[in-house]
Design a protein around this motif. Structure first.
Motif, mmCIF file in Angstrom:
data_model
loop_
_atom_site.group_PDB
_atom_site.id
_atom_site.type_symbol
_atom_site.label_atom_id
_atom_site.label_comp_id
_atom_site.label_asym_id
_atom_site.label_seq_id
_atom_site.Cartn_x
_atom_site.Cartn_y
_atom_site.Cartn_z
ATOM 1 N N GLY A 198 13.060 -16.890 -21.999
ATOM 2 C CA GLY A 198 12.096 -16.101 -22.759
ATOM 3 C C GLY A 198 10.812 -15.891 -21.981
ATOM 4 O O GLY A 198 10.801 -15.875 -20.750
ATOM 5 N N GLY A 199 9.704 -15.723 -22.684
ATOM 6 C CA GLY A 199 8.416 -15.491 -22.043
ATOM 7 C C GLY A 199 8.206 -14.030 -21.688
ATOM 8 O O GLY A 199 8.831 -13.141 -22.262
ATOM 9 N N ASP A 200 7.338 -13.789 -20.713
ATOM 10 C CA ASP A 200 6.999 -12.434 -20.284
ATOM 11 C C ASP A 200 7.518 -12.197 -18.871
ATOM 12 O O ASP A 200 7.699 -13.140 -18.093
ATOM 13 C CB ASP A 200 5.479 -12.228 -20.295
ATOM 14 N N MET A 201 7.727 -10.923 -18.535
ATOM 15 C CA MET A 201 8.148 -10.550 -17.185
ATOM 16 C C MET A 201 7.067 -9.721 -16.514
ATOM 17 O O MET A 201 6.353 -8.962 -17.171
ATOM 18 C CB MET A 201 9.457 -9.760 -17.206
ATOM 19 N N HIS A 202 6.969 -9.876 -15.196
ATOM 20 C CA HIS A 202 6.008 -9.092 -14.410
ATOM 21 C C HIS A 202 6.636 -8.752 -13.064
ATOM 22 O O HIS A 202 7.038 -9.659 -12.323
ATOM 23 C CB HIS A 202 4.719 -9.884 -14.190
ATOM 24 N N GLU A 203 6.722 -7.466 -12.754
ATOM 25 C CA GLU A 203 7.237 -7.059 -11.454
ATOM 26 C C GLU A 203 6.076 -6.888 -10.479
ATOM 27 O O GLU A 203 5.110 -6.173 -10.752
ATOM 28 C CB GLU A 203 8.033 -5.763 -11.540
ATOM 29 N N ILE A 204 6.167 -7.544 -9.342
ATOM 30 C CA ILE A 204 5.156 -7.437 -8.291
ATOM 31 C C ILE A 204 5.489 -6.201 -7.456
ATOM 32 O O ILE A 204 6.559 -6.129 -6.837
ATOM 33 C CB ILE A 204 5.145 -8.703 -7.414
ATOM 34 N N LYS A 205 4.584 -5.226 -7.438
ATOM 35 C CA LYS A 205 4.806 -3.988 -6.687
ATOM 36 C C LYS A 205 3.671 -3.760 -5.703
ATOM 37 O O LYS A 205 2.515 -4.078 -5.994
ATOM 38 C CB LYS A 205 4.896 -2.792 -7.643
ATOM 39 N N THR A 206 4.011 -3.215 -4.566
ATOM 40 C CA THR A 206 3.002 -2.922 -3.551
ATOM 41 C C THR A 206 2.500 -1.492 -3.694
ATOM 42 O O THR A 206 3.221 -0.607 -4.178
ATOM 43 C CB THR A 206 3.579 -3.107 -2.142
ATOM 44 N N VAL A 207 1.253 -1.265 -3.266
ATOM 45 C CA VAL A 207 0.688 0.085 -3.292
ATOM 46 C C VAL A 207 1.515 1.005 -2.396
ATOM 47 O O VAL A 207 1.862 2.124 -2.774
ATOM 48 C CB VAL A 207 -0.785 0.054 -2.827
ATOM 49 N N THR A 208 1.836 0.523 -1.203
ATOM 50 C CA THR A 208 2.678 1.278 -0.278
ATOM 51 C C THR A 208 4.101 0.754 -0.373
ATOM 52 O O THR A 208 4.354 -0.423 -0.065
ATOM 53 C CB THR A 208 2.177 1.141 1.169
ATOM 54 N N ALA A 209 5.014 1.592 -0.807
ATOM 55 C CA ALA A 209 6.406 1.166 -0.984
ATOM 56 C C ALA A 209 7.059 0.886 0.370
ATOM 57 O O ALA A 209 6.735 1.529 1.381
ATOM 58 C CB ALA A 209 7.183 2.243 -1.722
ATOM 59 N N TYR A 210 7.971 -0.070 0.386
ATOM 60 C CA TYR A 210 8.715 -0.366 1.609
ATOM 61 C C TYR A 210 9.784 0.705 1.829
ATOM 62 O O TYR A 210 10.292 1.296 0.872
ATOM 63 C CB TYR A 210 9.359 -1.745 1.513
ATOM 64 N N PRO A 211 10.150 0.955 3.084
ATOM 65 C CA PRO A 211 11.212 1.935 3.355
ATOM 66 C C PRO A 211 12.507 1.544 2.654
ATOM 67 O O PRO A 211 12.782 0.348 2.465
ATOM 68 C CB PRO A 211 11.369 1.864 4.881
ATOM 69 N N THR A 212 13.273 2.521 2.275
ATOM 70 C CA THR A 212 14.549 2.226 1.603
ATOM 71 C C THR A 212 15.620 1.812 2.603
ATOM 72 O O THR A 212 16.536 1.072 2.257
ATOM 73 C CB THR A 212 15.033 3.452 0.813
ATOM 74 N N GLY A 213 15.536 2.293 3.838
ATOM 75 C CA GLY A 213 16.506 1.915 4.860
ATOM 76 C C GLY A 213 16.344 0.463 5.279
ATOM 77 O O GLY A 213 15.222 -0.041 5.393
ATOM 78 N N TYR A 214 17.464 -0.217 5.519
ATOM 79 C CA TYR A 214 17.439 -1.642 5.828
ATOM 80 C C TYR A 214 16.663 -1.928 7.113
ATOM 81 O O TYR A 214 15.754 -2.769 7.122
ATOM 82 C CB TYR A 214 18.867 -2.181 5.947
ATOM 83 N N ASP A 215 17.025 -1.261 8.202
ATOM 84 C CA ASP A 215 16.388 -1.523 9.493
ATOM 85 C C ASP A 215 14.886 -1.255 9.444
ATOM 86 O O ASP A 215 14.088 -2.036 9.989
ATOM 87 C CB ASP A 215 17.030 -0.669 10.596
ATOM 88 N N GLU A 216 14.504 -0.169 8.782
ATOM 89 C CA GLU A 216 13.083 0.182 8.686
ATOM 90 C C GLU A 216 12.303 -0.866 7.885
ATOM 91 O O GLU A 216 11.197 -1.259 8.274
ATOM 92 C CB GLU A 216 12.913 1.550 8.044
ATOM 93 N N SER A 217 12.866 -1.290 6.779
ATOM 94 C CA SER A 217 12.169 -2.283 5.947
ATOM 95 C C SER A 217 12.074 -3.626 6.663
ATOM 96 O O SER A 217 11.071 -4.338 6.539
ATOM 97 C CB SER A 217 12.875 -2.450 4.600
ATOM 98 N N VAL A 218 13.106 -3.981 7.431
ATOM 99 C CA VAL A 218 13.088 -5.226 8.202
ATOM 100 C C VAL A 218 11.959 -5.208 9.224
ATOM 101 O O VAL A 218 11.253 -6.209 9.412
ATOM 102 C CB VAL A 218 14.454 -5.437 8.907
ATOM 103 N N GLU A 219 11.763 -4.059 9.877
ATOM 104 C CA GLU A 219 10.701 -3.953 10.875
ATOM 105 C C GLU A 219 9.315 -4.051 10.242
ATOM 106 O O GLU A 219 8.415 -4.690 10.785
ATOM 107 C CB GLU A 219 10.840 -2.636 11.653
ATOM 108 N N VAL A 220 9.138 -3.421 9.092
ATOM 109 C CA VAL A 220 7.850 -3.508 8.386
ATOM 110 C C VAL A 220 7.574 -4.954 7.980
ATOM 111 O O VAL A 220 6.457 -5.468 8.168
ATOM 112 C CB VAL A 220 7.839 -2.591 7.147
ATOM 113 N N ALA A 221 8.585 -5.621 7.435
ATOM 114 C CA ALA A 221 8.423 -7.013 7.006
ATOM 115 C C ALA A 221 8.104 -7.914 8.193
ATOM 116 O O ALA A 221 7.274 -8.834 8.086
ATOM 117 C CB ALA A 221 9.694 -7.489 6.314
ATOM 118 N N LYS A 222 8.740 -7.660 9.340
ATOM 119 C CA LYS A 222 8.486 -8.460 10.536
ATOM 120 C C LYS A 222 7.041 -8.305 10.999
ATOM 121 O O LYS A 222 6.363 -9.286 11.321
ATOM 122 C CB LYS A 222 9.445 -8.041 11.651
ATOM 123 N N LYS A 223 6.565 -7.075 11.004
ATOM 124 C CA LYS A 223 5.196 -6.806 11.450
ATOM 125 C C LYS A 223 4.188 -7.455 10.500
ATOM 126 O O LYS A 223 3.177 -8.019 10.942
ATOM 127 C CB LYS A 223 4.954 -5.301 11.530
#
Length: 211
Positions: free
Chosen positions: A86-111
């Motif tokens: 139970g309780g409440d839910m909260h989704e953590i979202k970033t102002v700038t969305a991460y790329p949808t492609g796997y390789d691109e998002s991995v590179e952003v996360a690494k940086k």
């Protein structure tokens, strides 16, 4: 006849006192367990669950299930946890969305990790002080929690609260991120985390936490 009536009345009083004592024990747990709604109508079941949530949280601990999810795996784990506690839910979202492609998002996360970045968030918990227990969910990126989790946890004073991490991952275990979570919540109580790749492990984990 009088003896029979006295016996029945005594039995009813004992049953009532036993039931009352059992109901009071829930307040000592980490988070309140919830009973399933014993109805068949969908709308009625939904209303019943909402009432159960409010009742349980008003008597026990107030719970927040917060999560950051990129592919949807962590979101599904968060939803299952929420359905159980139970309780409440909260989704953590970033102002700038991460790329949808796997390789691109991995590179952003690494940086972001290499530069110790704190990505700006577009969502906020306005009443964090009201919560006693915070479940925090995330995917494992580069052997730790994603940098938006750092932004989120540093934004609030979690002193005295109970923080319960859970993650999803292709290969890494949540243990790889626990040092980061502990450093981000130095004055909170950190409980056993879960790598929630297997949905069947979630309920037994919650049962262990609840003693």
């Amino acid at each position: 006849m009088k003896k029979l009536l006295l016996l029945i009345m005594s039995s009813l009083m004992i049953f009532s006192l036993t039931a009352s004592s059992s109901n009071n024990t829930i307040n000592s747990t980490v988070f309140p367990k919830q009973a399933a709604a014993s109805v068949t109508d969908k709308d009625t079941a939904s209303s019943a669950k909402t009432l159960e949530d409010k009742a349980a949280n008003s008597k026990g601990k107030k719970i927040l299930v917060a999560y950051f999810s990129h592919s949807g795996n962590t979101r599904r784990a968060a939803e299952q946890i929420h359905n159980l506690v139970g309780g409440d839910m909260h989704e953590i979202k970033t102002v700038t969305a991460y790329p949808t492609g796997y390789d691109e998002s991995v590179e952003v996360a690494k940086k972001e990790k290499e530069t110790n970045a704190r990505p700006a968030l577009s969502t906020k918990v306005n009443n964090m002080a009201n919560y006693d227990v915070i479940f925090i969910g995330y995917p494992i990126w580069w052997h730790t929690a994603p940098m938006p989790i750092y932004t989120f946890l540093e934004a609030y004073d979690l002193s005295g609260k109970t923080v319960i991490p859970f993650c999803t991952s292709y290969s890494s275990d949540i243990a790889e991120s626990m040092d980061a979570i502990k450093s981000l919540c130095p004055n909170a109580t950190i409980l056993e985390g879960l790598t929630a790749n297997d949905a069947n492990k979630i309920e037994p984990w919650l049962t262990r936490l609840n003693g």
